[in-house]
Write a protein that holds these residues in place. Sequence first.
Motif, mmCIF file in Angstrom:
data_model
loop_
_atom_site.group_PDB
_atom_site.id
_atom_site.type_symbol
_atom_site.label_atom_id
_atom_site.label_comp_id
_atom_site.label_asym_id
_atom_site.label_seq_id
_atom_site.Cartn_x
_atom_site.Cartn_y
_atom_site.Cartn_z
ATOM 1 N N GLU A 1 18.421 -62.506 55.825
ATOM 2 C CA GLU A 1 19.639 -62.765 55.067
ATOM 3 C C GLU A 1 20.487 -63.822 55.753
ATOM 4 O O GLU A 1 21.124 -64.648 55.095
ATOM 5 C CB GLU A 1 20.436 -61.467 54.905
ATOM 6 N N GLU A 2 20.506 -63.822 57.076
ATOM 7 C CA GLU A 2 21.290 -64.812 57.809
ATOM 8 C C GLU A 2 20.772 -66.222 57.542
ATOM 9 O O GLU A 2 21.544 -67.173 57.412
ATOM 10 C CB GLU A 2 21.254 -64.509 59.304
ATOM 11 N N MET A 3 19.457 -66.370 57.453
ATOM 12 C CA MET A 3 18.887 -67.678 57.144
ATOM 13 C C MET A 3 19.282 -68.109 55.733
ATOM 14 O O MET A 3 19.574 -69.287 55.483
ATOM 15 C CB MET A 3 17.367 -67.648 57.280
ATOM 16 N N ALA A 4 19.315 -67.150 54.814
ATOM 17 C CA ALA A 4 19.732 -67.461 53.442
ATOM 18 C C ALA A 4 21.182 -67.924 53.420
ATOM 19 O O ALA A 4 21.535 -68.890 52.734
ATOM 20 C CB ALA A 4 19.549 -66.233 52.556
ATOM 21 N N ARG A 5 22.039 -67.243 54.179
ATOM 22 C CA ARG A 5 23.449 -67.645 54.239
ATOM 23 C C ARG A 5 23.592 -69.029 54.871
ATOM 24 O O ARG A 5 24.412 -69.844 54.440
ATOM 25 C CB ARG A 5 24.253 -66.618 55.034
ATOM 26 N N GLY A 6 22.805 -69.290 55.908
ATOM 27 C CA GLY A 6 22.856 -70.596 56.556
ATOM 28 C C GLY A 6 22.456 -71.711 55.610
ATOM 29 O O GLY A 6 23.051 -72.793 55.612
ATOM 30 N N LEU A 7 21.454 -71.448 54.790
ATOM 31 C CA LEU A 7 21.025 -72.424 53.796
ATOM 32 C C LEU A 7 22.151 -72.741 52.820
ATOM 33 O O LEU A 7 22.431 -73.900 52.510
ATOM 34 C CB LEU A 7 19.812 -71.882 53.040
ATOM 35 N N MET A 8 22.839 -71.701 52.359
ATOM 36 C CA MET A 8 23.885 -71.891 51.361
ATOM 37 C C MET A 8 25.147 -72.513 51.945
ATOM 38 O O MET A 8 25.963 -73.065 51.209
ATOM 39 C CB MET A 8 24.215 -70.557 50.689
ATOM 40 N N ARG A 9 25.314 -72.421 53.259
ATOM 41 C CA ARG A 9 26.468 -73.071 53.885
ATOM 42 C C ARG A 9 26.338 -74.588 53.871
ATOM 43 O O ARG A 9 27.318 -75.296 54.088
ATOM 44 C CB ARG A 9 26.635 -72.579 55.329
ATOM 45 N N ARG A 10 25.133 -75.095 53.615
ATOM 46 C CA ARG A 10 24.912 -76.535 53.647
ATOM 47 C C ARG A 10 24.568 -77.154 52.293
ATOM 48 O O ARG A 10 24.927 -78.295 52.025
ATOM 49 C CB ARG A 10 23.775 -76.852 54.634
ATOM 50 N N THR A 11 23.869 -76.435 51.448
ATOM 51 C CA THR A 11 23.335 -77.056 50.241
ATOM 52 C C THR A 11 24.407 -77.324 49.184
ATOM 53 O O THR A 11 25.306 -76.512 48.973
ATOM 54 C CB THR A 11 22.223 -76.194 49.623
#
Length: 306
Positions: free
Chosen positions: A35-45
Motif C-alpha cells: 500500500e505504501e508503494m501505491a501511495r508513493g505512486l499517487m504522490r507523483r502521478t
Amino acid sequence: PCDGVIPVTSSIWVFASLVFFLFQSPFWILNIPSEEMARGLMRRTVCAKSIFELWGHGRSSGELYASLKNYPMDKMLPYLQPDSTYKIHIHTFNKTLTQAQKIKKIDALEFLPFSGKVNLKNPEHIFWILEDYGMDPNNVPEEPFHLYFGRWIADGQRELIESYSIKKRHFIGNTSMDACLSFIMANHGRVKPNDIVYDPFVGTGLGGMPYLGSGIAKFVLTPGGGLLISSAHFGAYVCGTDIDYNTIHGLGKASRKNQKWRGPDENIRANLRQYGLEKYYLDALVSDSSRPIWRKGTLFDAIITD
C-alpha cells in the motif's frame, strides 16, 4: 473493455487512469507489492485520478457480488470494525445515475459485514463502486460492461495541472510547455529534492526536470521550451540557458493577446516566485547551445528534451 494486468504480487489494485486510449477503459487492474508503494505512486502521478484496493469485480452485478463474497474476510475486517466510520461512493464512467439508483446499488451491498457507523463528512474508510459503461457516449449500454468495488487508497496529483496552468502563468512564451506534460517529464526524470536541473533551451522557464541517477550528485539537462517549474515543485534547483536575450530577460513583445510588450517583471524568476519556488532558482544565461560553454568533465547525468 480491456484491463491491463501486471503480475507483481498478490495485492491487487484498481487504477482509475487516463490510459484508456491504450486499454479502451479508464480502469486498469494492476498488482503492487504494498500500500505504501501505491501511495508513493499517487504522490507523483498526474495521469492517474485515484487508486483503490480491489475487493471484487465482475461483468455483472451478480459476478461482482460473488467476487466480493470470495474476498478473504481477514483482509476486510480491519476496515469494518464497530468503532470505525465509513462511506460508500459510486462513480460511473460514461453514464449518469440518479440518486435513487445510487442508493439502490449501495443497499445491495448489505451482505458485506459493515459494523461501523456511516460518516459522510469525515470517514476513516471510503469505499467505491466503479462502473464502466464503455467509451462511446452515443451508444451507452443499459448495464455496465464491468463493475469494481474497493477501498480508496489515494488520489493522484491531477490538481497540479490546474494549479500550474499556463493560463495563470505570469510569464509565458509561444512555446511554453503544457503543465501536464511538464510533470510527466519530471516524473520520467525521477526528480527529487536537491537535484540540479539545467535546461539549455530554457525559453520562458515553464517546467523542468532532473534525473535520479545512482551517484551522489544528480543533475539533469532539460532542453526544449522550459521545464523548470515542475522540477522546482519537486525540490530541484533549476537553471538554464537560451540564445534569445530578450526571452531570458523578459523583454520585447508579449505572447499574450491584447498585450503589446512584456512587463518589467515578466521573467523566469518571476514565474518561480509566483509559485513560492524562487529559492530553487539558480540562474539563466544567454548562450548558443551549438557552442559549448561548460568545462570538460562530468557535469550532468541526463539530457531530457521536448
